[in-house]
Design an enzyme around this catalytic site. Structure first.
Site, PDB file in Angstrom:
ATOM      1  N   SER B 287       0.826  -1.310  -0.147  1.00 39.81           N
ATOM      2  CA  SER B 287       0.083  -0.050  -0.066  1.00 39.81           C
ATOM      3  C   SER B 287       0.868   1.343  -0.169  1.00 39.81           C
ATOM      4  CB  SER B 287      -0.710  -0.070   1.274  1.00 39.81           C
ATOM      5  OG  SER B 287      -1.645  -1.093   1.315  1.00 39.81           O
ATOM      6  N   HIS B 375      -7.193   0.057   6.264  1.00 37.83           N
ATOM      7  CA  HIS B 375      -6.700  -1.183   6.397  1.00 37.83           C
ATOM      8  C   HIS B 375      -6.784  -1.548   7.921  1.00 37.83           C
ATOM      9  CE1 HIS B 375      -6.172  -2.161   2.490  1.00 37.83           C
ATOM     10  NE2 HIS B 375      -5.418  -1.047   2.205  1.00 37.83           N
TER      11      HIS B 375
END
Lengths: 435, 435, 435, 435
Positions: B287, B375
């Site tokens: 990410s 997340h």
């Protein structure tokens, strides 16, 4: 003595199970994100299914009492909103006034199998409502949510025909509620080119029809049901179709009671048929009149009818008297086939007059006949009475063999619906008003 | 003079259009059956689309003001409920406390094109919210309804591959927001057997992907993005896959902002991959850290961090100082490629330390980094920092080239999510806490 | 007199119709491109269907006589090829030696409806072959072409289950030739998870199954048919399946007689089941023995059997004698249920011995039993005889209730097939050879 | 020396591989049932693919020599048939006269992957035919079989549009042979509502298009290609379509050369478009003239043309002379853009005259232009010449920019096709014959 012990043990088990359900429900509601409580929700869905009767009763109590808004909190927030009607105070109020069980149902609904679980819960609830009116608060929330989830915009209309999966056809046979399907050969006839069947499906309940309608394509408006469901009849060629007659509409899912799907189904089917077969001029039904016989046999006081003309009452009484004579005093003879074999023209007229009185809201409960109420509220109009329309045992028992056509003129349904809501029943000239 | 006249005419037109919209909305809300107002609703949906900017502004005012609950009525009903907390008084209260615009949106949603219309309305609203916070009351209702309508239980997950319709692939190219797809050849590589792409669809918006995720199947957890999106790379054979790395997740529908779909998508994809490829052991992301660079460049007062150990602060300051020296005073040099070419091991360590401070909630706004928050709130844990993970222009600008892996351990996500809600960030041992 | 006139008129009509057909066939064959004669071909297809019986007879004469190769031309070309065996002379010879009707059928087959027309023509031909052996030349060409067109490589195997279209299931019910399907409920049982049904389809005959096979998944090799087709039986769980028993295989299209589809179907189904259910260890049949009873009742001279051991003959005669006694002289008593109720172990053994003699090629016509020949030629082996395997009326009449299992060991079918072609029947040890 | 050894080793390997192939082929042909040799066939299919060049050469020799009919046997059977022309002798003759390789190919074709293998074999064969004309005997058999297997009746026509799988669209881009597709954006334009693309598929080669055609829907017959393939053009509304112009037809499978699929594709597409868009009045092409320039540049002796009128020859010579002057002696200047910029009306007329001479069969090889031959043999007529129809480099090189429309009048194609076979070219009045 042993029995007492056994009962006590059972009570304890029940108490434990329900305590655990309550705790889980509260935990689930306490989660802030959508993610929290996925396992809890899955668990609840599973356990809901295995609750014993008493456990379910207690669970309903919990839903009705513990998950209703707290009166004092709501009151405080309502005062705050009244003083300062801004976004923050409104949001707080709206959330507090919404029963927490709504959010509980929503969270169950998110998980696989959740929609089915909520539907089963409602089925169980509906059975208890009469005996336990205080559970009505749950029912209000369930109906509100299901109406939103089973929004016609989310449903899928599919044609059912002889090429459909046997699994689906088996369900159609099972759920047909108006004119029983007598096995696969019977169904086969109802799915030939001059018959149509359409059902609504929901993406969450993929292979389960929610409601379906059966249509006959005919050269003219039908006056009796027998030829429509005659297994041995031969399909007409397509260029002869002028009338689409909706002759049966059946719900498959009792958990969706009062979630109105039928009107949308009828209308989208009518629109599709019109596109597909531009020569169709008439969309109508051939419908039963389930409440007529029991109304007339209850010997209603006709003078109590909201009749405005004196003569109307006299006419109605005369008609009833005529039929009584025909039946030698016992009107229930009309529920057998014998009397019908030598009825004079005037006897038939008398029966029609009383039936139109019944349907046109002369009956004390204007919503007396559920089928009439359904179609009239959909904006259809009362088009024609059909004596000897259904001479089966069921037809005679329900309505002395009488059937009725309701006409759907798509350009007028909205207006008729609006009028019906104001108490006026749309009817054709052919249906004389006894008023 | 002429201008004035012209303006006046325009104002009149606007006023007329909005007056008509308002009247229609009220008529629609006045209908009691589901059927009533079908034409009105269809009409409204169409006109909503052609409103000019000022008309839309006035329409929003109407929604916010006229369709909010009436404070005095609600107050009275709240008092009644407090006195007699029964089903009838609760139902009355619940209905009165719900803003009428909710029912309006529901009725629009029932009609063909209604869902799209509501989504477009919300897109227009979201753009105005900052300037006009009083419209937040509308937003609350829209978010509430859309969350229910775009319930994951109603969504359909589909695999997107090189066999998917070009029409859909074109949308994937267009909406990919994390790592731009550079044409069809690029997309082709991302859809080969060692890559996966899954999207959510809604039955009402049949061909429109709502959100999609891209996954790479790899022998080990990836530390940099370039090999994953290298058009020329060769797919690995299936028996080598051990890690599923989610390297991009993109929303396609701005009207669904804050309606959480991503966590469900990641989880159902992970479950499916696990079933399909039992040798997969690790589900993680690779990410970006979009907020890191701008945070560090804003010269944050590190002493304000919720740090508990004195030494931690010292270490952080030392790290920053080291980097400053490396950059000859201007940290923004880290956003160019040159500095990175001769960084010492200690420089890299310093950068990592500051980044972990940023991500582990040391930053003043704990939710500073949207990707991290997403997340972590999903229950993933911070697994590894990857210096030089994304040396593209965008990667350098956003985070000095740093990327991060978040790990999804499906058996722990619920617990991690719960902890995160209480302020604790789950992390692997590899990510040293500077605290 | 009138009759004569009428007959003459009919003969004239027939003559005209056939003349026209012949002219069209010749025109079609005269066309050089594929395009030419599309209209002619379409026309022929249509007219073929409406030929009266005598017209068809004449048309067959035309096909057999006029469209056979010209002996003198072929002879000349064969001489030329013998003198100069090059490409040109070979091509000329090959073309001349191929009957022109092959090209005619190919051209019909190209048009919509052509394949069906050729199949119908062959059905009509097969009925006449016995009476008119000279038409065998047409049959040779049709079989040659259909074998190529219905190449297993061009066929599509589909699973038939309770989710299949009713239209298809209806055909399965109609065509099941081995164990009659007694209505939809019966079929339903045969399509539950522990039963499988697969059919072959051809792209040109989209919804018409060509052949289908029914399989039962069982814990062990079945010895009698009744439990397999018991409507009321409960499906076993999947982890208990060890044996796949093919208990019925039925052709649907008589026009494909002798075009072998069954062996490929059995083998591809076995391969698919093995992949899907790796715990299956045995693939076998439970088969009828349609010719056994009529053979034994024909009082065959056992000494004529190709038996090599004297003792074998004695054993067989003793067995027959034993049964005769049991039946009080009339062996046909074995076709009724009574005798079977008090058979001694030795009687059963005698029956088994005679049956194995019949099946193992001891019977004068080695291909005596069509079912045996089919499976043995497919490379299966004779595995077990099952007395009382089918006590239905049909089972008793055909084979005194005896059934047989053939075993498909996929690793050995090619070798067994080759041996069978050389006259050797593969059998398990359990089936004692009476030789 | 070492080289010699190496070569010898290679020759040995080749010899061994080919010996094995031959043995397998013979074994396969020896099998009597369809079942026998399934493993052998599968094996052969696999090994065919890995044959080295010399091995393939030897294998072709084997197919041509060893698998041709034996001249003496055929001769004997032809004599027998001449003496006794009955079913038995015919059958024996037919079988003996058919080259055994046909049965070999049929048996390969039955297995999975067999059709592809045969197509690959033919591709390899076609490349060698020129150098090795003796292999023509194999080609005759392959063409015969493939024509039967790729029977239009067995093919599936599918529309290709922007909703088709990317995998398929990629193949369309790759195979477009007439007007190169310049990437996905270009293809996208060619698949918009006013363009159509249809392809034929075979059930055995599921995702492989065999041939496809591109159609433009237009208000009038197009005279130049540029606007049709202009990426930036805007689609017309459907009510303006009057003409369907086939502007590109491409084969995808070289192994199917000479298996005519194009004419059926054009015709079924025309029929479908006519049904779907009843306002279409004209079906035509806009076609290249690939052989025109090279013909004219070869300085053909015009007097050798099958011209009947003296004046015609003079006109043609004058036209050529005129163009020579324009080009200052070198006609190849017409292949560049410059000359075209200042051509007089008369120059254009001269070019048209020569082109019509070329197309109307005046050219020594009447089938000189493959595109013309294809459409004329399909029954289309030469409708209009279009100077400056394709000014791209390729268009100028091929035909000095000239293009041609062929008209498909579905009611006349059979007649025109028949005439063309007799040497007469159908043409509109607009195309003056120079004869």
């Amino acid at each position: 003595m042993l029995d007492e012990i056994r009962h006590a043990a059972a009570r304890q088990r029940t108490a434990r199970a329900v305590r655990r359900m309550k705790a889980d429900c509260k935990r689930l509601l306490g989660e802030k994100g959508e993610l929290g409580g996925m396992a809890t929700a899955t668990d609840l869905i599973e356990r809901l299914d295995s609750l014993a009767d008493e456990e379910l009763e207690e669970f309903f109590d919990f839903l009705a009492q513990d998950l209703s808004p707290d009166p004092q909190s709501v009151l405080k927030l309502a005062q705050a909103y009244a003083e300062q009607p801004d976004a923050a105070s409104l949001l707080a109020l709206t959330q507090a006034a919404e029963p927490a069980r709504q959010e509980l149902f929503r969270r169950l609904n998110r998980m696989p199998g959740g929609t089915e679980a909520v539907l089963r819960l409602r089925r169980a609830l509906l059975k208890r409502l009469k005996a336990r009116p205080e559970l009505q608060v749950i029912e209000a929330d369930l109906l509100h949510l299901l109406t939103s989830w089973f929004n016609p915009g989310f449903l899928q209309k599919k044609r059912v025909d002889w090429n459909s999966p046997a699994q689906l056809l088996e369900k159609i046979i099972h759920h047909e509620a108006v004119h029983v399907v007598d096995g696969w050969e019977d169904l086969r006839r109802r799915l030939q080119p001059d018959r149509r069947c359409f059902a609504f499906f929901h993406p969450q309940l993929r292979d389960e029809p929610l409601i379906f309608v059966e249509v006959a394509l005919l050269p003219e408006m039908p006056s009796s049901i027998a030829p429509l469901i005659d297994k041995a009849s031969t399909p007409l060629p397509a260029d002869r179709y002028r009338v689409a007659a909706f002759y049966s509409i059946s719900n498959c899912e009792p958990g969706l009671r009062s979630v109105s799907l039928g009107n949308f189904l009828i209308k989208t089917v009518a629109l599709q048929l019109q596109r597909e077969l531009p020569r169709l001029r008439t969309f109508c039904t051939l419908s039963p009149i389930p409440g007529f016989a029991s109304w007339l046999l209850s010997e209603p006081d006709l003078s109590l009818l909201p009749s405005t003309r004196k003569s109307a009452l006299a006419e109605l009484e005369a008609a009833r008297e005529r039929l009584r004579k025909l039946c030698k005093g016992d009107l229930s003879a009309l529920q057998g086939p014998a009397v019908h074999e030598h009825m004079a023209k005037e006897d038939v007229a008398a029966l029609e007059l009383l039936c139109s009185a019944y349907l046109l809201g002369l009956s004390p409960t204007p919503a007396g006949d559920p089928v009439a109420r359904f179609h009239l509220d959909n904006g259809a109009r009362l088009e024609r009475l059909n004596p000897r329309g259904d001479m089966s045992g069921k037809g005679l028992r329900q309505s002395f063999g009488m059937m009725v056509n309701y006409l759907y003129d798509l350009s007028k349904v909205e207006a008729s619906h609006a009028k019906f809501r104001q108490g006026e029943v749309a009817r054709s000239r052919a249906v004389g008003s006894p008023l």
